[in-house]
Design a protein around this motif. Sequence first.
Motif, mmCIF file in Angstrom:
data_model
loop_
_atom_site.group_PDB
_atom_site.id
_atom_site.type_symbol
_atom_site.label_atom_id
_atom_site.label_comp_id
_atom_site.label_asym_id
_atom_site.label_seq_id
_atom_site.Cartn_x
_atom_site.Cartn_y
_atom_site.Cartn_z
ATOM 1 N N ALA A 1 21.259 0.813 16.211
ATOM 2 C CA ALA A 1 22.213 0.959 17.315
ATOM 3 C C ALA A 1 23.575 1.456 16.855
ATOM 4 O O ALA A 1 24.491 1.579 17.668
ATOM 5 N N ALA A 2 23.755 1.744 15.570
ATOM 6 C CA ALA A 2 25.050 2.193 15.064
ATOM 7 C C ALA A 2 25.407 3.575 15.607
ATOM 8 O O ALA A 2 24.545 4.318 16.089
ATOM 9 N N ASP A 3 26.687 3.930 15.516
ATOM 10 C CA ASP A 3 27.125 5.245 15.954
ATOM 11 C C ASP A 3 26.551 6.311 15.016
ATOM 12 O O ASP A 3 26.216 6.021 13.861
ATOM 13 N N PRO A 4 26.411 7.567 15.495
ATOM 14 C CA PRO A 4 25.750 8.600 14.697
ATOM 15 C C PRO A 4 26.331 8.809 13.299
ATOM 16 O O PRO A 4 25.560 8.902 12.332
ATOM 17 N N PRO A 5 27.652 8.890 13.084
ATOM 18 C CA PRO A 5 28.142 9.069 11.706
ATOM 19 C C PRO A 5 27.750 7.924 10.775
ATOM 20 O O PRO A 5 27.445 8.139 9.599
ATOM 21 N N THR A 6 27.754 6.690 11.298
ATOM 22 C CA THR A 6 27.344 5.545 10.479
ATOM 23 C C THR A 6 25.855 5.601 10.176
ATOM 24 O O THR A 6 25.423 5.292 9.055
ATOM 25 N N LEU A 7 25.033 6.001 11.152
ATOM 26 C CA LEU A 7 23.610 6.184 10.912
ATOM 27 C C LEU A 7 23.387 7.161 9.765
ATOM 28 O O LEU A 7 22.576 6.918 8.862
ATOM 29 N N ASN A 8 24.096 8.285 9.789
ATOM 30 C CA ASN A 8 23.931 9.298 8.749
ATOM 31 C C ASN A 8 24.314 8.764 7.382
ATOM 32 O O ASN A 8 23.685 9.084 6.371
ATOM 33 N N LEU A 9 25.350 7.953 7.326
ATOM 34 C CA LEU A 9 25.850 7.465 6.046
ATOM 35 C C LEU A 9 24.974 6.359 5.475
ATOM 36 O O LEU A 9 24.755 6.306 4.258
ATOM 37 N N ARG A 10 24.452 5.468 6.309
ATOM 38 C CA ARG A 10 23.777 4.270 5.825
ATOM 39 C C ARG A 10 22.260 4.402 5.681
ATOM 40 O O ARG A 10 21.638 3.624 4.963
ATOM 41 N N THR A 11 21.657 5.354 6.374
ATOM 42 C CA THR A 11 20.207 5.459 6.378
ATOM 43 C C THR A 11 19.674 5.947 5.031
ATOM 44 O O THR A 11 20.239 6.857 4.418
ATOM 45 N N LEU A 12 18.580 5.336 4.579
ATOM 46 C CA LEU A 12 17.911 5.728 3.339
ATOM 47 C C LEU A 12 16.490 6.184 3.643
ATOM 48 O O LEU A 12 15.787 5.568 4.444
ATOM 49 N N PHE A 13 16.077 7.252 2.989
ATOM 50 C CA PHE A 13 14.696 7.727 3.092
ATOM 51 C C PHE A 13 14.136 7.771 1.686
ATOM 52 O O PHE A 13 14.629 8.516 0.824
ATOM 53 N N GLY A 14 13.137 6.938 1.416
ATOM 54 C CA GLY A 14 12.618 6.902 0.062
ATOM 55 C C GLY A 14 11.518 5.877 -0.115
ATOM 56 O O GLY A 14 10.893 5.418 0.845
ATOM 57 N N ARG A 15 11.323 5.490 -1.356
ATOM 58 C CA ARG A 15 10.215 4.622 -1.730
ATOM 59 C C ARG A 15 10.613 3.160 -1.539
ATOM 60 O O ARG A 15 11.727 2.763 -1.867
ATOM 61 N N VAL A 16 9.674 2.363 -1.032
ATOM 62 C CA VAL A 16 9.934 0.947 -0.790
ATOM 63 C C VAL A 16 9.112 0.102 -1.754
ATOM 64 O O VAL A 16 7.976 0.443 -2.098
ATOM 65 N N LEU B 1 0.824 -1.201 0.000
ATOM 66 C CA LEU B 1 0.000 0.000 0.000
ATOM 67 C C LEU B 1 0.864 1.259 0.000
ATOM 68 O O LEU B 1 0.559 2.240 -0.684
ATOM 69 N N LEU B 2 1.950 1.227 0.767
ATOM 70 C CA LEU B 2 2.883 2.353 0.759
ATOM 71 C C LEU B 2 3.516 2.517 -0.618
ATOM 72 O O LEU B 2 3.680 3.629 -1.113
ATOM 73 N N GLU B 3 3.885 1.390 -1.233
ATOM 74 C CA GLU B 3 4.488 1.434 -2.562
ATOM 75 C C GLU B 3 3.530 2.035 -3.576
ATOM 76 O O GLU B 3 3.906 2.883 -4.385
ATOM 77 N N ALA B 4 2.273 1.610 -3.532
ATOM 78 C CA ALA B 4 1.298 2.077 -4.512
ATOM 79 C C ALA B 4 1.039 3.572 -4.410
ATOM 80 O O ALA B 4 0.769 4.242 -5.414
ATOM 81 N N SER B 5 1.125 4.114 -3.197
ATOM 82 C CA SER B 5 0.879 5.540 -3.000
ATOM 83 C C SER B 5 2.131 6.387 -3.135
ATOM 84 O O SER B 5 2.054 7.614 -3.111
#
Length: 256
Positions: free
Chosen positions: A216-231, A201-205
């Motif tokens: 639980a990763a350290d903050p710099p690793t969180l910033n580098l690895r995190t993705l915000f986008g379409r699934v 449903l998220l994908e369709a919209s």
Amino acid sequence: MTEATLTGSPPRYTATAGSRAFDVTNLASPQGNATAAFWCYKKDMVWFEVAYWPAELVQAFYVGRTNLGQGATWTITVKNGDTQVYQASGAFATLGSIGPVQLVHVAPQPISATDIRVEINHNGSVAEDYVALGLAYIGPLWQPVRNMSTKSTTAVDANSTVNTGRSGGEFITPNFIRRKAVVTHESLDLADVPVLEQFPLLEASGTNILFIPDPAADPPTLNLRTLFGRVQRGDLSNPYGAAARQQTTFTITERL
């Protein structure tokens, strides 16, 4: 979740209705910011605030697609009614000072919140006289019951325009570069199925999700690895019979 009220720093331009469209309300779009930025004029610090009533549980915080440099810093203050229940601060710096300049923070446990204020100080890290914020997420964090038996790959989806001269020389104009991750999860629990059924449903919209490989990763690793986008979720199967282990794939593509 309850509908939230969103307020923030004033836009850079206020003279015309068209210019006033560059304001904090653009961060409320589930599909991504319609205008690519909200603007704050000649200020070192910008802010936005999310208000819920009644209180909602939040744990993950994200701000991305900014014009900030890695010297920028942030502070998150969470209240429940008139009582401050949580505060955290950090930097936009990534691992090795490369990669996206974004805020990623995961609280140790869910927080019951009515007001969340995010303050960002650019600390002279931007060349422009405004701060641009394109994407944001504040909300709960879902983790599978069994977060094991996974296989994953990461990649970069790049697009450019190539013009070739008569001499054979190539002239390349980059258009965009976005990251993506593909995760194959082979040991999901039956208890995860109600959540898994929501992904198509998220994908369709076209709604964005926040993908944090290791909260639980350290903050710099969180910033580098995190993705915000379409699934995109693949078929949900039960290949192990009585073992009741669910299997599926996820593809997360970064939102530009």
